[in-house]
Motif scaffolding. Structure first.
Motif, PDB file in Angstrom:
ATOM      1  N   GLY A   1       0.778  -1.230   0.000  1.00 60.69           N
ATOM      2  CA  GLY A   1       0.000   0.000   0.000  1.00 60.69           C
ATOM      3  C   GLY A   1       0.808   1.277   0.000  1.00 60.69           C
ATOM      4  N   ALA A   2       2.126   1.181  -0.212  1.00 60.51           N
ATOM      5  CA  ALA A   2       2.983   2.373  -0.199  1.00 60.51           C
ATOM      6  C   ALA A   2       3.372   2.764  -1.616  1.00 60.51           C
ATOM      7  N   SER A   3       3.444   4.065  -1.839  1.00 57.92           N
ATOM      8  CA  SER A   3       3.880   4.596  -3.128  1.00 57.92           C
ATOM      9  C   SER A   3       5.381   4.880  -3.073  1.00 57.92           C
ATOM     10  N   HIS A   4       5.914   5.511  -4.107  1.00 55.29           N
ATOM     11  CA  HIS A   4       7.359   5.731  -4.213  1.00 55.29           C
ATOM     12  C   HIS A   4       7.911   6.530  -3.041  1.00 55.29           C
ATOM     13  N   LEU A   5       7.165   7.533  -2.573  1.00 61.03           N
ATOM     14  CA  LEU A   5       7.654   8.410  -1.512  1.00 61.03           C
ATOM     15  C   LEU A   5       7.204   7.968  -0.115  1.00 61.03           C
ATOM     16  N   PHE A   6       6.491   6.877  -0.020  1.00 59.11           N
ATOM     17  CA  PHE A   6       6.049   6.336   1.267  1.00 59.11           C
ATOM     18  C   PHE A   6       5.290   7.394   2.078  1.00 59.11           C
ATOM     19  N   GLU A   7       4.386   8.088   1.391  1.00 56.09           N
ATOM     20  CA  GLU A   7       3.637   9.165   2.043  1.00 56.09           C
ATOM     21  C   GLU A   7       2.373   8.675   2.752  1.00 56.09           C
ATOM     22  N   GLU A   8       1.994   7.437   2.540  1.00 62.06           N
ATOM     23  CA  GLU A   8       0.783   6.898   3.141  1.00 62.06           C
ATOM     24  C   GLU A   8       0.964   6.731   4.651  1.00 62.06           C
ATOM     25  N   PRO A   9      -0.116   6.819   5.419  1.00 66.71           N
ATOM     26  CA  PRO A   9      -0.022   6.670   6.877  1.00 66.71           C
ATOM     27  C   PRO A   9       0.667   5.360   7.273  1.00 66.71           C
TER      28      PRO A   9
ATOM     29  N   ALA B   1       3.553   4.239   6.432  1.00 60.54           N
ATOM     30  CA  ALA B   1       4.498   3.655   5.470  1.00 60.54           C
ATOM     31  C   ALA B   1       5.945   3.978   5.838  1.00 60.54           C
ATOM     32  N   LEU B   2       6.205   5.236   6.140  1.00 62.90           N
ATOM     33  CA  LEU B   2       7.577   5.607   6.482  1.00 62.90           C
ATOM     34  C   LEU B   2       8.005   4.975   7.799  1.00 62.90           C
ATOM     35  N   GLU B   3       7.070   4.833   8.725  1.00 61.12           N
ATOM     36  CA  GLU B   3       7.381   4.171   9.993  1.00 61.12           C
ATOM     37  C   GLU B   3       7.774   2.705   9.769  1.00 61.12           C
ATOM     38  N   GLU B   4       7.138   2.066   8.781  1.00 59.07           N
ATOM     39  CA  GLU B   4       7.507   0.692   8.450  1.00 59.07           C
ATOM     40  C   GLU B   4       8.911   0.644   7.856  1.00 59.07           C
ATOM     41  N   VAL B   5       9.245   1.628   7.019  1.00 63.89           N
ATOM     42  CA  VAL B   5      10.610   1.717   6.489  1.00 63.89           C
ATOM     43  C   VAL B   5      11.606   1.840   7.638  1.00 63.89           C
ATOM     44  N   ASP B   6      11.296   2.717   8.597  1.00 63.93           N
ATOM     45  CA  ASP B   6      12.190   2.921   9.740  1.00 63.93           C
ATOM     46  C   ASP B   6      12.373   1.625  10.523  1.00 63.93           C
ATOM     47  N   ARG B   7      11.291   0.893  10.703  1.00 68.34           N
ATOM     48  CA  ARG B   7      11.358  -0.364  11.453  1.00 68.34           C
ATOM     49  C   ARG B   7      12.242  -1.380  10.724  1.00 68.34           C
ATOM     50  N   LEU B   8      12.029  -1.509   9.426  1.00 74.21           N
ATOM     51  CA  LEU B   8      12.820  -2.453   8.638  1.00 74.21           C
ATOM     52  C   LEU B   8      14.298  -2.060   8.620  1.00 74.21           C
ATOM     53  N   ALA B   9      14.564  -0.768   8.432  1.00 75.95           N
ATOM     54  CA  ALA B   9      15.949  -0.299   8.383  1.00 75.95           C
ATOM     55  C   ALA B   9      16.646  -0.521   9.724  1.00 75.95           C
ATOM     56  N   ALA B  10      15.959  -0.184  10.810  1.00 69.27           N
ATOM     57  CA  ALA B  10      16.555  -0.349  12.136  1.00 69.27           C
ATOM     58  C   ALA B  10      16.868  -1.818  12.410  1.00 69.27           C
ATOM     59  N   GLY B  11      15.973  -2.707  12.011  1.00 65.95           N
ATOM     60  CA  GLY B  11      16.211  -4.133  12.212  1.00 65.95           C
ATOM     61  C   GLY B  11      17.410  -4.629  11.422  1.00 65.95           C
ATOM     62  N   TRP B  12      17.536  -4.140  10.196  1.00 67.53           N
ATOM     63  CA  TRP B  12      18.652  -4.565   9.343  1.00 67.53           C
ATOM     64  C   TRP B  12      19.988  -4.082   9.910  1.00 67.53           C
ATOM     65  N   PHE B  13      20.033  -2.799  10.295  1.00 67.41           N
ATOM     66  CA  PHE B  13      21.279  -2.265  10.830  1.00 67.41           C
ATOM     67  C   PHE B  13      21.621  -2.898  12.184  1.00 67.41           C
TER      68      PHE B  13
END
Length: 225
Positions: free
Chosen positions: A192-200, A202-214
């Motif tokens: 449900g996310a577009s290129h800029l992850f502007e949907e409610p 969406a960006l928080e999910e990116v942050d969660r995934l990135a934090a887990g990876w790092f």
């Protein structure tokens, strides 16, 4: 809550060129993430800064870069000549990594890279050129395919995050993943996310995934498994 100290810094590219960056180091940080923004953006990108702040709250240091000098930025505003010059941008990320290694107070921090859009290609080019330094890469809505032949030389574990509605970029990320034969690579599609992850959310999910990876890969040498 951990104390977080920030400062504006200048990174020398060569004897006559410099780029600006914001360095933020929480106490007890063990990893530092170099941010490479996308085309037409800067270190003031609201999305990158939001992700950087989320990672700082999780105990990571961040270095959020301007990939162009002030003169190049002014020229690029009219010509758009430099924003897609991923080789140039990649060299700037390399310069930032080398700058980090020259700072005695930052040597304990394990480096990773976070790239958005064309910045993802810059981060991967840097990872290919500094394989012993860059320990993990995360791409958000990135164009890793633009890194070209460098992809096969990337050894750092890489997470490619793409919005579910961003179908052309999903395909480009799949192509890039297939070329990354020397690194563990995962492609994560945010529904449900577009290129800029502007949907409610969406960006928080990116942050969660990135934090887990790092958290998984940016560990001090003694704790790596």
């Amino acid at each position: 809550m951990a104390e977080i100290v920030g400062e504006s810094v200048v990174v020398s590219i060569d004897h006559s060129h410099q780029i600006e960056a914001d360095l933020t180091v929480p106490d007890r940080a063990t990893g530092i993430i170099v941010f490479a923004h996308g085309s037409g953006s800067s270190r003031f990108s609201s999305r990158n800064r939001a992700t950087a702040e989320a990672l700082q709250q999780r105990g990571f240091a961040t270095l959020v870069l301007d990939l162009l000098t002030k003169q190049e930025e002014a020229f690029d505003m009219h010509t758009r000549e430099f924003r897609f010059d991923v080789e140039r941008l990649g060299r700037r990320v390399v310069a930032a990594i080398d700058w980090l290694r020259r700072r005695d107070d930052l040597l304990r921090l394990v480096p990773g890279c976070f790239g958005a859009s064309t910045g993802a290609a810059a981060a991967l080019i840097a990872a290919a050129n500094r394989p012993s330094e860059i320990r993990a890469v995360v791409s958000r809505g990135g164009r890793p395919d633009l890194a070209g032949k460098a992809l096969a030389r990337v050894a750092a574990p890489t997470l490619l995050i793409v919005g579910g509605y961003d179908e052309p970029v999903i395909e480009l990320n799949e192509q890039a993943k297939a070329m990354m034969t020397s690194a563990p690579v995962e492609l994560s599609v945010v529904p449900g996310a577009s290129h800029l992850f502007e949907e409610p959310g969406a960006l928080e999910e990116v942050d969660r995934l990135a934090a887990g990876w790092f958290a998984r890969y940016l560990k001090p040498p003694a704790s790596r498994v």
